[in-house]
Write a protein that holds these residues in place. Sequence first.
Motif, PDB file in Angstrom:
ATOM      1  N   LEU A  73      -2.757   4.174  -8.758  1.00  0.00           N
ATOM      2  CA  LEU A  73      -2.150   5.058  -7.866  1.00  0.00           C
ATOM      3  C   LEU A  73      -1.883   4.695  -6.276  1.00  0.00           C
ATOM      4  O   LEU A  73      -0.694   4.894  -5.716  1.00  0.00           O
ATOM      5  N   THR A  74      -2.669   3.818  -5.770  1.00  0.00           N
ATOM      6  CA  THR A  74      -2.557   3.414  -4.319  1.00  0.00           C
ATOM      7  C   THR A  74      -1.406   2.426  -4.523  1.00  0.00           C
ATOM      8  O   THR A  74      -0.644   2.344  -3.536  1.00  0.00           O
ATOM      9  N   ALA A  75      -1.118   1.516  -5.469  1.00  0.00           N
ATOM     10  CA  ALA A  75      -0.051   0.680  -5.478  1.00  0.00           C
ATOM     11  C   ALA A  75       1.394   1.287  -5.699  1.00  0.00           C
ATOM     12  O   ALA A  75       2.270   1.056  -5.131  1.00  0.00           O
ATOM     13  N   TYR A  76       1.246   2.574  -6.523  1.00  0.00           N
ATOM     14  CA  TYR A  76       2.353   3.071  -6.786  1.00  0.00           C
ATOM     15  C   TYR A  76       2.746   4.122  -5.335  1.00  0.00           C
ATOM     16  O   TYR A  76       3.727   4.031  -4.900  1.00  0.00           O
ATOM     17  N   ALA A  77       1.731   4.681  -4.647  1.00  0.00           N
ATOM     18  CA  ALA A  77       2.017   5.213  -3.306  1.00  0.00           C
ATOM     19  C   ALA A  77       2.519   4.496  -2.305  1.00  0.00           C
ATOM     20  O   ALA A  77       3.415   4.637  -1.689  1.00  0.00           O
ATOM     21  N   LEU A  78       1.950   3.160  -2.288  1.00  0.00           N
ATOM     22  CA  LEU A  78       2.679   2.061  -1.268  1.00  0.00           C
ATOM     23  C   LEU A  78       4.198   1.732  -1.751  1.00  0.00           C
ATOM     24  O   LEU A  78       4.865   1.500  -0.907  1.00  0.00           O
ATOM     25  N   ALA A  79       4.388   1.574  -3.201  1.00  0.00           N
ATOM     26  CA  ALA A  79       5.630   1.097  -3.426  1.00  0.00           C
ATOM     27  C   ALA A  79       6.560   2.286  -3.096  1.00  0.00           C
ATOM     28  O   ALA A  79       7.766   1.572  -2.766  1.00  0.00           O
ATOM     29  N   MET A  80       6.294   3.502  -2.940  1.00  0.00           N
ATOM     30  CA  MET A  80       7.392   4.429  -2.840  1.00  0.00           C
ATOM     31  C   MET A  80       7.289   4.847  -1.311  1.00  0.00           C
ATOM     32  O   MET A  80       8.275   5.502  -1.139  1.00  0.00           O
ATOM     33  N   THR A  81       6.405   4.332  -0.494  1.00  0.00           N
ATOM     34  CA  THR A  81       6.342   4.850   0.858  1.00  0.00           C
ATOM     35  C   THR A  81       6.659   3.805   1.849  1.00  0.00           C
ATOM     36  O   THR A  81       7.126   3.991   2.894  1.00  0.00           O
ATOM     37  N   LEU A  82       6.309   2.352   1.478  1.00  0.00           N
ATOM     38  CA  LEU A  82       6.624   1.171   2.554  1.00  0.00           C
ATOM     39  C   LEU A  82       8.184   0.908   2.587  1.00  0.00           C
ATOM     40  O   LEU A  82       8.952   1.108   1.618  1.00  0.00           O
ATOM     41  N   GLY A  83       8.357   0.344   3.662  1.00  0.00           N
ATOM     42  CA  GLY A  83       9.683   0.019   3.789  1.00  0.00           C
ATOM     43  C   GLY A  83      10.779   1.189   4.377  1.00  0.00           C
ATOM     44  O   GLY A  83      11.915   0.979   4.583  1.00  0.00           O
ATOM     45  N   ARG A  84      10.226   2.342   4.463  1.00  0.00           N
ATOM     46  CA  ARG A  84      11.118   3.482   5.059  1.00  0.00           C
ATOM     47  C   ARG A  84      12.563   3.581   4.467  1.00  0.00           C
ATOM     48  O   ARG A  84      13.434   3.535   5.192  1.00  0.00           O
TER      49      ARG A  84
END
Length: 460
Positions: A193-204
């Motif tokens: 879940l952390t990996a998915y959340a970061l994939a969706m939020t990093l990079g703006r």
Amino acid sequence: MLLSSLASSIANIGLPTLAQAFSASFQSVQWVVLAYLLAITSLIVSVGRLGDLLGRRRLMLAGILVFTLASALCGLAPTLWLLIAARALQGLGAAIMMALTMALIGETVTKEKTGSAMGLLGTLSAIGTALGPTLGGVLIAGPGWRAIFLINLPLGLLALILAARHLPADRPVAQAERMRFDHLGTLLLALALTAYALAMTLGRGSFGLLNAALLVAAALGVGLFLRVESTAASPLIRLAMFRDSPLGASFVMSALVMTVMMATLVVGPFYLSTALGLDAARVGLAMSSGPIVSALTGVPAGRSVDRFGAPRMSITGLGIMAAGALILPVLPMSLGVLGYIAPLIVLTAGYALFQAANNTAVMADVRPDRRGVVSGLLNLSRNLGLITGASVMGSVFAFGAATTDISSAHPEAVAVGMHATFAVAAMLIVIALAIAIASQVLAPRLVTAKAGHEQGPSAG
């Protein structure tokens, strides 16, 4: 529920001030919001299960205490990274409060009043969301940014006193059952879940190699998690419960609906300011109409669910949402800002009705020893919808507007982006509506088949 939603919304308005206070970039300060969101997303199912094993009242009191102490640490943090760490700890407390609040409904109200209770929770969540920006602005202009976190101290202590006095006592749990916590499954799910959340939020908004790698890691993590759960003696999530009930459909519908609701928050400010030419104050007023409607309609929606039944009201709510999503990009062209607010009110009213009905349908018939983990899953589906909506719907908006910099786009391009976004949003609601109708058709067959299976051996 009020505390966790307030803590989420009140921090957003403080980001520019925090960037100045710590002489930090926006990307760094953004972690004040992300740390809280990541902690809730990755831990909410696990803390729900812990509540089932250790006792919900006991864990709820601990969660409120953690949240309150973490709020004090946030307000006293001397550096940005200590503030971010304190926000992650605050997210842990919020995850416990969110998961167990809904789970405790089954122990504090009768089944006939579950809809009204769920509607009240929706109202309080909306009040927290709506109150955050206004209260945060007042506190930052007065005592300063630290007050947006310290305000949680008196509220947290009040919640702790009320919970200690009024929450029902925990049911006895055997020591052997307490020891059967699924540590490996918990770790794998949290990492995925952390990996998915970061994939969706990093990079703006931009999607690069790091985002792709995180998505692959999330998929692998989910695969490993499912394999571990299928063989675990006491799994975190019993996969069999998705085969015997419409739980899976409810979680999918919740994620789809929250993806659409997040689109209004992502797209709305750009459309109102660029295409309709509103200043910041009027944009804020127009955007606040959604949370206000959600707050006002939550309790009536819950009562409607108690009166007419969760399945019927779930379908009705989705139908109202579909109508709102279809007319939202059309009416402003002729009616201006009022043409935006009216469909937003329709969309939000439908959402309030769906949420009360869906939450009731999920929680009303859950076994007492599984309420925590099922409540955690329901909240998780909501969070995943929010995270996905912020990323995917933002990308659809930018693609429709044919630009990577929305802030400098022409009004006509922004209007095209708005049409594209809500065409996708309407499609997602129609999918959710089809799932709702299909689950109502299939549910009686599942019950009949299950009953026949259970009676078969004895009849033979």
